[in-house]
Enzyme design. Structure first.
Site, PDB file in Angstrom:
ATOM      1  N   GLU A 110       0.858  -1.187   0.000  1.00  0.00           N
ATOM      2  CA  GLU A 110       0.000   0.000   0.000  1.00  0.00           C
ATOM      3  C   GLU A 110       0.886   1.227   0.000  1.00  0.00           C
ATOM      4  OE1 GLU A 110      -2.590  -0.237   3.452  1.00  0.00           O
ATOM      5  OE2 GLU A 110      -2.605  -2.400   3.189  1.00  0.00           O
ATOM      6  N   LYS A 112       2.163   4.676   1.523  1.00  0.00           N
ATOM      7  CA  LYS A 112       2.206   5.218   2.884  1.00  0.00           C
ATOM      8  C   LYS A 112       1.848   6.692   2.788  1.00  0.00           C
ATOM      9  CE  LYS A 112       5.011   5.027   7.054  1.00  0.00           C
ATOM     10  NZ  LYS A 112       5.104   6.404   7.483  1.00  0.00           N
ATOM     11  N   ASP A 114       1.124  10.372   3.834  1.00  0.00           N
ATOM     12  CA  ASP A 114       1.811  11.182   4.827  1.00  0.00           C
ATOM     13  C   ASP A 114       0.875  12.257   5.363  1.00  0.00           C
ATOM     14  OD1 ASP A 114       3.889  11.861   6.396  1.00  0.00           O
ATOM     15  OD2 ASP A 114       5.022  12.921   4.858  1.00  0.00           O
ATOM     16  N   TYR A 221      -7.161   2.343   5.675  1.00  0.00           N
ATOM     17  CA  TYR A 221      -6.389   1.154   5.339  1.00  0.00           C
ATOM     18  C   TYR A 221      -6.540  -0.038   6.265  1.00  0.00           C
ATOM     19  CZ  TYR A 221      -3.308   3.660   8.530  1.00  0.00           C
ATOM     20  OH  TYR A 221      -2.810   4.353   9.591  1.00  0.00           O
ATOM     21  N   LYS A 308      10.796   3.261   3.093  1.00  0.00           N
ATOM     22  CA  LYS A 308      10.820   4.706   2.866  1.00  0.00           C
ATOM     23  C   LYS A 308      11.403   5.026   1.504  1.00  0.00           C
ATOM     24  CE  LYS A 308       9.071   6.149   6.728  1.00  0.00           C
ATOM     25  NZ  LYS A 308       9.512   7.098   7.699  1.00  0.00           N
ATOM     26  N   CYS A 402      30.363  23.816  29.119  1.00  0.00           N
ATOM     27  CA  CYS A 402      28.918  23.870  28.915  1.00  0.00           C
ATOM     28  C   CYS A 402      28.524  25.297  28.503  1.00  0.00           C
ATOM     29  CB  CYS A 402      28.203  23.485  30.203  1.00  0.00           C
ATOM     30  SG  CYS A 402      26.420  23.729  30.106  1.00  0.00           S
ATOM     31  N   CYS A 405      26.327  26.741  31.633  1.00  0.00           N
ATOM     32  CA  CYS A 405      26.807  26.965  33.001  1.00  0.00           C
ATOM     33  C   CYS A 405      28.328  26.971  33.090  1.00  0.00           C
ATOM     34  CB  CYS A 405      26.220  25.918  33.945  1.00  0.00           C
ATOM     35  SG  CYS A 405      26.941  24.298  33.712  1.00  0.00           S
ATOM     36  N   CYS A 420      27.514  17.669  30.279  1.00  0.00           N
ATOM     37  CA  CYS A 420      27.802  18.661  31.294  1.00  0.00           C
ATOM     38  C   CYS A 420      27.521  17.983  32.630  1.00  0.00           C
ATOM     39  CB  CYS A 420      26.898  19.880  31.133  1.00  0.00           C
ATOM     40  SG  CYS A 420      26.918  20.918  32.610  1.00  0.00           S
ATOM     41  N   CYS A 426      23.026  23.207  36.515  1.00  0.00           N
ATOM     42  CA  CYS A 426      22.954  23.604  35.110  1.00  0.00           C
ATOM     43  C   CYS A 426      21.482  23.841  34.737  1.00  0.00           C
ATOM     44  CB  CYS A 426      23.575  22.505  34.255  1.00  0.00           C
ATOM     45  SG  CYS A 426      23.647  22.890  32.514  1.00  0.00           S
TER      46      CYS A 426
HETATM   47  P1  AMP Z   1       5.534   5.942  11.385  1.00  0.00           P
HETATM   48  O1  AMP Z   1       4.735   7.085  11.965  1.00  0.00           O
HETATM   49  O2  AMP Z   1       6.617   6.375  10.433  1.00  0.00           O
HETATM   50  O3  AMP Z   1       5.967   4.956  12.412  1.00  0.00           O
HETATM   51  O4  AMP Z   1       4.543   5.154  10.441  1.00  0.00           O
HETATM   52  C1  AMP Z   1       3.359   4.646  10.924  1.00  0.00           C
HETATM   53  C2  AMP Z   1       2.224   5.452  10.405  1.00  0.00           C
HETATM   54  O5  AMP Z   1       2.108   5.371   8.992  1.00  0.00           O
HETATM   55  C3  AMP Z   1       0.909   4.935  10.885  1.00  0.00           C
HETATM   56  O6  AMP Z   1       0.603   5.390  12.162  1.00  0.00           O
HETATM   57  C4  AMP Z   1      -0.038   5.492   9.870  1.00  0.00           C
HETATM   58  O7  AMP Z   1      -0.523   6.724  10.333  1.00  0.00           O
HETATM   59  C5  AMP Z   1       0.816   5.774   8.647  1.00  0.00           C
HETATM   60  N1  AMP Z   1       0.345   5.120   7.419  1.00  0.00           N
HETATM   61  C6  AMP Z   1       0.195   5.736   6.233  1.00  0.00           C
HETATM   62  N2  AMP Z   1      -0.239   4.904   5.290  1.00  0.00           N
HETATM   63  C7  AMP Z   1      -0.399   3.698   5.871  1.00  0.00           C
HETATM   64  C8  AMP Z   1      -0.835   2.418   5.406  1.00  0.00           C
HETATM   65  N3  AMP Z   1      -1.188   2.199   4.147  1.00  0.00           N
HETATM   66  N4  AMP Z   1      -0.878   1.413   6.302  1.00  0.00           N
HETATM   67  C9  AMP Z   1      -0.498   1.605   7.592  1.00  0.00           C
HETATM   68  N5  AMP Z   1      -0.074   2.786   8.079  1.00  0.00           N
HETATM   69  C10 AMP Z   1      -0.018   3.830   7.238  1.00  0.00           C
HETATM   70 ZN    ZN Z   2      25.843  22.974  32.153  1.00  0.00          ZN
END
Ligand code: AMP
Ligand code: ZN
Length: 664
Positions: A110, A112, A114, A221, A308, A402, A405, A420, A426
């Site tokens: 599938e 992913k 964003d 999904y 990714k 540091c 401090c 530190c 600090c």
């Molecule tokens: P990450 O936040 O990088 O750990 O990725 C996990 C997140 O990817 C999940 O919490 C979903 O919100 C998102 N996600 C997007 N597309 C999908 C998909 N097709 N299946 C599962 N998760 C997905």
């Molecule tokens: Zn410090």
């Protein structure tokens, strides 16, 4: 026709048009006609309020105000995903899977998406609740805002189960995002940085009519629930689509890792033609029974993997290196960059990790550097353009004091980070420890935020977390931006934290390497703080999953007289420093020292309950059979290779009933 029927008919009609337009992208009437019908319905609803329906299409325009979003515990935890970046990563994953399950393994691929993850609950075919992922265990109830998103069905079609949850991602497609930004620029406002953050910000707006104005979309999904009669992930997607959800059609069922890689290659190239942002693909074991067998790690399902897309790169000038001090005293060098646009965001800062990293890449102020954005939010510098280097520049001198401090920094043998050591004096460490203490996963103190903590420390009102419990309302009221009411809430919030269970208090103390999971393990094993303080290093290491590094850190923490005094004060104030009697009553040591593997489908308890029973009674659950396994609890449909392995190693196989008699 009776008015009620007329209203119902209009609602049904509008729902259908909404679906055609927003879910199928195939409208059958003009926008004008749609608006007219919506107006008709609005008028009737106003005239006849007795036929109110919380899921009427007229309510899509929003208008409800939410001041505080209620926190909701997810019925099924919302996990994150493990990441892979290469063919080898995927092959390793497949090997791990094949060790744990029997038979052929197929995968769904599938995209992913964003955006912001969301969990929707439907009861009797109507949207009952929408909750953000939050920390995965609990999120915010954002139902009023989600109802305004047109592709989220308020009522379902077809043959849906009585109750289920569905997971998806709320995204802001490029086109709508660009339009929103144009409008902002025209109005003299700062444009939004990227679609993902804008989408998640949209869910937390107080006025739902503002959310309604944003062109958000919801892509689904996965369906979760009991006895849904669904066998595979692919079927999951098809079912969701049939019930009226927007499920993108790009997903594909494949048989091998090579097929997966082909899918990746195709979408790496073609994703720019999609209407919304994607940052990779998600591969899932298709068979849900196999998914169950694989289960989860502490963080992610074993049956799914994200791949990714390659990170995007940009080059820019490194203007200055500055240094941050964290709550543990760890120093992080930060690159301050000439702003550059990268993968849809403007990048101004990047992490340089530590002194070794700077030396290895020979990074210097004034250099032209390459920045990359991977899965992390903070971009990193991956290289220097040496051709463009100023001949007069000299290697970077890492700081020796540091920046806050001025104490001399130390670096322990074998560690990359400088520290530190001024634990007591600090400022960022003092503030950071208290901020950690009050944070959501720790004591979760309502009415007290990170900035207020800094203010309280700077004003000399507190110097450690125990001091919080001495704070009086009268001391807080005169502070900047405080009012009678907020001061009262703050003191009340602190008082309430005395109910937070021991395991979270242990995490809140801020012992190095004692994260949430380790804190749970220690709390469960030792039951009281005194027992932990008294434990020797050797004993600590013998606790399941506690390594030498953690054991030493725990010891170090409690050798400090100051820390001991802090803990004693917490005890006096009534903070939970042992497991409550009630919780203890539900736990036994009956299965102490025994390791169980659970396989198959059970009758009397669910798999999850079974695992919990094992753990609550002191046993350990493991996912694969080895010579260390004490028993395999076998349900219906136990895999043949597990059976064979158990027999070969001479591990006893017991039934659900046999198991249950062990713990009574
Ligand atoms: P990450 O936040 O990088 O750990 O990725 C996990 C997140 O990817 C999940 O919490 C979903 O919100 C998102 N996600 C997007 N597309 C999908 C998909 N097709 N299946 C599962 N998760 C997905
Ligand atoms: Zn410090």
């Amino acid at each position: 026709m009776k008015v009620e029927e007329k209203i119902k008919q209009l609602r049904q009609e509008l729902r259908e048009h909404n679906y055609n337009y927003y879910t199928l992208d195939a409208p059958v009437i003009s926008d004008y006609e749609f608006d007219m019908r919506l107006k008709d319905l609005q008028k009737l609803e106003e005239e006849y309020p007795e036929f109110y329906d919380a899921n009427s299409p007229t309510l899509r325009v929003g208008g409800q105000i939410t001041k505080n979003f209620e926190t909701v515990v997810h019925e099924h935890r919302m996990y994150s995903l493990d990441n892979s970046y290469s063919k080898e990563d995927l092959e390793d994953w497949e090997k791990r899977i094949k060790k744990l399950v029997d038979g052929e393994v197929n995968y769904t691929c599938e995209l992913k998406y964003d955006g912001a993850s969301i969990s929707l609950t439907y009861v009797d075919g109507e949207l009952a609740r929408a909750v953000t992922r939050g920390d995965g265990i609990q999120g915010d109830n954002v139902t009023t805002n989600v109802k305004t998103i047109k592709s989220v069905p308020l009522k379902l079609k077809g043959d849906f189960p009585q109750k289920f949850d569905i997971r998806g991602e709320i995204v802001l497609p490029y086109e709508g995002f660009a339009k929103m930004n144009q409008e902002r620029i025209l109005a003299g406002e700062e444009p939004y940085a990227n679609p993902r953050n804008t989408a998640s910000g949209s869910l937390k707006l107080q006025d739902s009519s503002e959310t309604a104005k944003r062109p958000l979309d919801c892509l689904l999904y996965s369906i979760q629930g009991d006895r849904l009669g669904i066998q595979t992930q692919y079927e999951n997607l098809e079912k969701a689509r049939a019930w009226g959800f927007k499920v993108p059609s790009e997903s594909k069922l494949v048989n091998t890792i090579d097929d997966v890689l082909q899918y990746v290659a195709y979408w790496d190239e073609h994703r720019h033609n999609l209407p919304y942002e994607t940052d990779g693909i998600v591969i899932k074991v298709n068979d849900l029974q196999q998914q169950e067998e694989l289960g989860f790690t502490a963080k992610a399902p074993r049956w799914a993997m994200a791949y990714k897309f390659k990170a995007e790169q940009a080059s820019t000038v490194l203007e200055e290196i500055t240094y941050q001090v964290g709550r543990t005293g760890a120093i992080t060098p930060v690159a301050n960059l000439q702003p550059v646009s990268l993968a849809g965001t403007t990048v101004k800062r990047a992490s340089l990790h530590n002194a070794d990293q700077i030396e290895k890449l020979d990074i210097r102020e004034g250099d032209t550097v390459y920045v990359e954005k991977g899965g992390e939010i903070i971009p990193k510098i991956v290289g220097v353009d040496f051709q463009n280097r100023n001949q007069e520049s000299t290697p970077t001198d890492y700081i020796s004091e540091c920046p806050e401090c001025h104490t001399s920094l130390i670096r322990k043998e074998g560690e990359a980070q400088h520290y530190c050591p001024n634990y007591k004096g600090c400022p960022p460490q003092i503030i950071g420890r208290i901020q950690h203490y009050i944070s959501r996963k720790a004591m979760d103190i309502e009415g007290l935020g990170g900035e207020t903590v800094a203010l309280l420390v700077n004003e000399g009102l507190i110097a450690n977390y125990a001091d919080l419990y001495e704070l009086k309302k009268e001391q807080v009221v005169p502070l900047e931006r405080m009012a009678e009411k907020s001061a009262e809430n703050l003191v009340l919030g602190i008082e309430k934290s005395k109910e937070i269970p021991f395991e979270r208090v242990l995490f809140a103390l801020g012992i190095r390497y004692v994260g949430e999971t380790v804190a749970k393990k220690l709390a469960k094993h030792y039951k009281t703080i005194d027992a932990i303080v008294e434990a020797t290093e050797e004993e600590l290491v013998n606790v399941d999953e506690i390594g030498i590094k953690i054991a030493q850190s725990v010891q170090e923490f409690f050798t400090s007289e100051e820390n001991k005094a802090l803990v004693n004060r917490l005890k006096e104030y009534g903070v939970q420093l042992e497991i409550s009697a009630e919780k203890l009553a539900n736990q036994t040591d009956t299965l102490q020292g025994q390791t169980f593997v659970v396989s198959g489908v059970f009758e009397k308890v669910s798999r999850t309950e079974l695992k919990k029973l094992i753990e609550d009674n002191g046993g350990k659950v493991s996912s694969s059979i080895s010579s260390k396994t004490s028993y395999v609890v076998a349900g219906d449909k136990m895999g043949p290779s597990k059976l064979e392995k158990a027999n070969k190693l001479g591990v006893s196989i017991i039934s659900e009933d046999e198991f249950l008699t062990k713990i009574v």
